[in-house]
Write a protein that holds these residues in place. Structure first.
Motif, PDB file in Angstrom:
ATOM      1  N   ILE A 174      19.564   6.963 -25.094  1.00  0.00           N
ATOM      2  CA  ILE A 174      18.218   7.152 -24.702  1.00  0.00           C
ATOM      3  C   ILE A 174      17.685   7.134 -23.473  1.00  0.00           C
ATOM      4  CG2 ILE A 174      15.545   6.114 -23.776  1.00  0.00           C
ATOM      5  CD1 ILE A 174      15.620   4.660 -26.886  1.00  0.00           C
ATOM      6  N   THR A 175      17.168   8.316 -22.739  1.00  0.00           N
ATOM      7  CA  THR A 175      18.140   8.700 -21.342  1.00  0.00           C
ATOM      8  C   THR A 175      16.505   8.648 -20.543  1.00  0.00           C
ATOM      9  OG1 THR A 175      19.921  10.110 -21.768  1.00  0.00           O
ATOM     10  CG2 THR A 175      18.888  10.425 -19.514  1.00  0.00           C
ATOM     11  N   PHE A 176      16.738   7.912 -19.764  1.00  0.00           N
ATOM     12  CA  PHE A 176      15.006   7.939 -18.422  1.00  0.00           C
ATOM     13  C   PHE A 176      15.463   8.028 -17.365  1.00  0.00           C
ATOM     14  CE2 PHE A 176      14.180   4.149 -21.789  1.00  0.00           C
ATOM     15  CZ  PHE A 176      12.856   4.225 -22.285  1.00  0.00           C
ATOM     16  N   ASP A 177      15.318   9.395 -16.754  1.00  0.00           N
ATOM     17  CA  ASP A 177      15.726  10.031 -15.682  1.00  0.00           C
ATOM     18  C   ASP A 177      14.827  10.186 -14.381  1.00  0.00           C
ATOM     19  OD1 ASP A 177      16.364  12.504 -14.028  1.00  0.00           O
ATOM     20  OD2 ASP A 177      15.827  13.762 -15.236  1.00  0.00           O
ATOM     21  N   TYR A 178      15.903   9.328 -13.281  1.00  0.00           N
ATOM     22  CA  TYR A 178      15.448   9.421 -12.083  1.00  0.00           C
ATOM     23  C   TYR A 178      15.020  10.122 -11.112  1.00  0.00           C
ATOM     24  CZ  TYR A 178      14.301   4.967 -14.631  1.00  0.00           C
ATOM     25  OH  TYR A 178      14.615   4.107 -16.161  1.00  0.00           O
ATOM     26  N   THR A 179      15.933  11.241 -11.911  1.00  0.00           N
ATOM     27  CA  THR A 179      16.401  12.088 -10.775  1.00  0.00           C
ATOM     28  C   THR A 179      15.859  12.863  -9.886  1.00  0.00           C
ATOM     29  OG1 THR A 179      18.031  12.792 -12.026  1.00  0.00           O
ATOM     30  CG2 THR A 179      17.702  14.368 -10.708  1.00  0.00           C
ATOM     31  N   GLU A 180      16.173  12.762  -8.359  1.00  0.00           N
ATOM     32  CA  GLU A 180      15.764  13.263  -7.455  1.00  0.00           C
ATOM     33  C   GLU A 180      16.770  14.593  -6.496  1.00  0.00           C
ATOM     34  OE1 GLU A 180      13.592  10.548  -4.962  1.00  0.00           O
ATOM     35  OE2 GLU A 180      13.129   9.605  -5.823  1.00  0.00           O
ATOM     36  N   GLU A 181      15.267  15.705  -6.949  1.00  0.00           N
ATOM     37  CA  GLU A 181      15.964  16.812  -6.312  1.00  0.00           C
ATOM     38  C   GLU A 181      17.727  16.542  -6.824  1.00  0.00           C
ATOM     39  OE1 GLU A 181      16.578  17.167  -2.038  1.00  0.00           O
ATOM     40  OE2 GLU A 181      14.351  16.642  -2.216  1.00  0.00           O
ATOM     41  N   ASP A 182      19.022  16.575  -6.168  1.00  0.00           N
ATOM     42  CA  ASP A 182      20.206  16.947  -6.592  1.00  0.00           C
ATOM     43  C   ASP A 182      21.298  15.942  -6.913  1.00  0.00           C
ATOM     44  OD1 ASP A 182      19.847  20.083  -6.873  1.00  0.00           O
ATOM     45  OD2 ASP A 182      20.741  20.495  -5.325  1.00  0.00           O
ATOM     46  N   ILE A 183      20.548  14.705  -6.652  1.00  0.00           N
ATOM     47  CA  ILE A 183      20.673  13.756  -6.727  1.00  0.00           C
ATOM     48  C   ILE A 183      20.442  12.633  -8.476  1.00  0.00           C
ATOM     49  CG2 ILE A 183      21.222  11.294  -6.072  1.00  0.00           C
ATOM     50  CD1 ILE A 183      21.788  13.396  -4.402  1.00  0.00           C
ATOM     51  N   LEU A 184      21.422  12.588  -9.164  1.00  0.00           N
ATOM     52  CA  LEU A 184      21.062  12.487 -11.040  1.00  0.00           C
ATOM     53  C   LEU A 184      21.122  10.711 -10.889  1.00  0.00           C
ATOM     54  CD1 LEU A 184      23.823  13.739 -12.935  1.00  0.00           C
ATOM     55  CD2 LEU A 184      21.874  14.771 -12.029  1.00  0.00           C
TER      56      LEU A 184
END
Length: 140
Positions: free
Chosen positions: A65-75
């Motif tokens: 399970i992946t919770f995504d908090y990426t902002e712009e190009d910063i994973l």
């Protein structure tokens, strides 16, 4: 940049943390991204089922399970991996546990890079991206 590896209720898998973190950074760079704050949690089937039910309202086991908090190009994200399911899948697919674990580790990163696997075409693209990433690790 911080990539952390933790375990809850299971033994931390035998991964080379620094080499794995460098590999993750290399894969992110291939997609024009930079690895920021990534937290891996290795757990049991029961724990991932609990997370799946609580946060996603899904009543089934899964390997990741992946919770995504990426902002712009910063994973950035929390990546939860069931070691139990990785073991089962390694047996099912006739591969080594370490190979399957690396596939799942990078699967989460590829999701953060924008690759999905909901449709058949998307799943094919994901498998190709996983293989390319695994090849990068093999040649390091």
């Amino acid at each position: 940049m911080a990539i952390t590896f933790q375990a809850e209720g299971v033994k931390l898998p035998p991964i080379k943390k620094r080499k794995t973190a460098e590999w993750i950074q290399s894969v992110a760079k291939e997609y024009g991204k930079q690895a920021g704050s990534l937290s891996y949690l290795f757990c049991s089937d029961e724990k991932i089922l609990e997370v799946n039910r609580h946060y996603l309202q899904h009543d089934f086991y899964t390997d990741i399970i992946t919770f995504d908090y990426t902002e712009e190009d910063i994973l950035a994200g929390d990546i939860i991996i069931s070691v139990d399911t990785v073991h089962s899948n390694a047996e099912k697919f006739g591969t080594l546990f370490a190979e399957e674990l690396n596939r799942v580790i990078i699967h989460g990163v590829l999701h953060l890079c924008g690759i999905n696997d909901k449709t058949e075409d998307d799943a094919k693209r994901m498998r190709e991206a996983e293989e390319k990433a695994l090849q990068m690790l093999r040649t390091r």
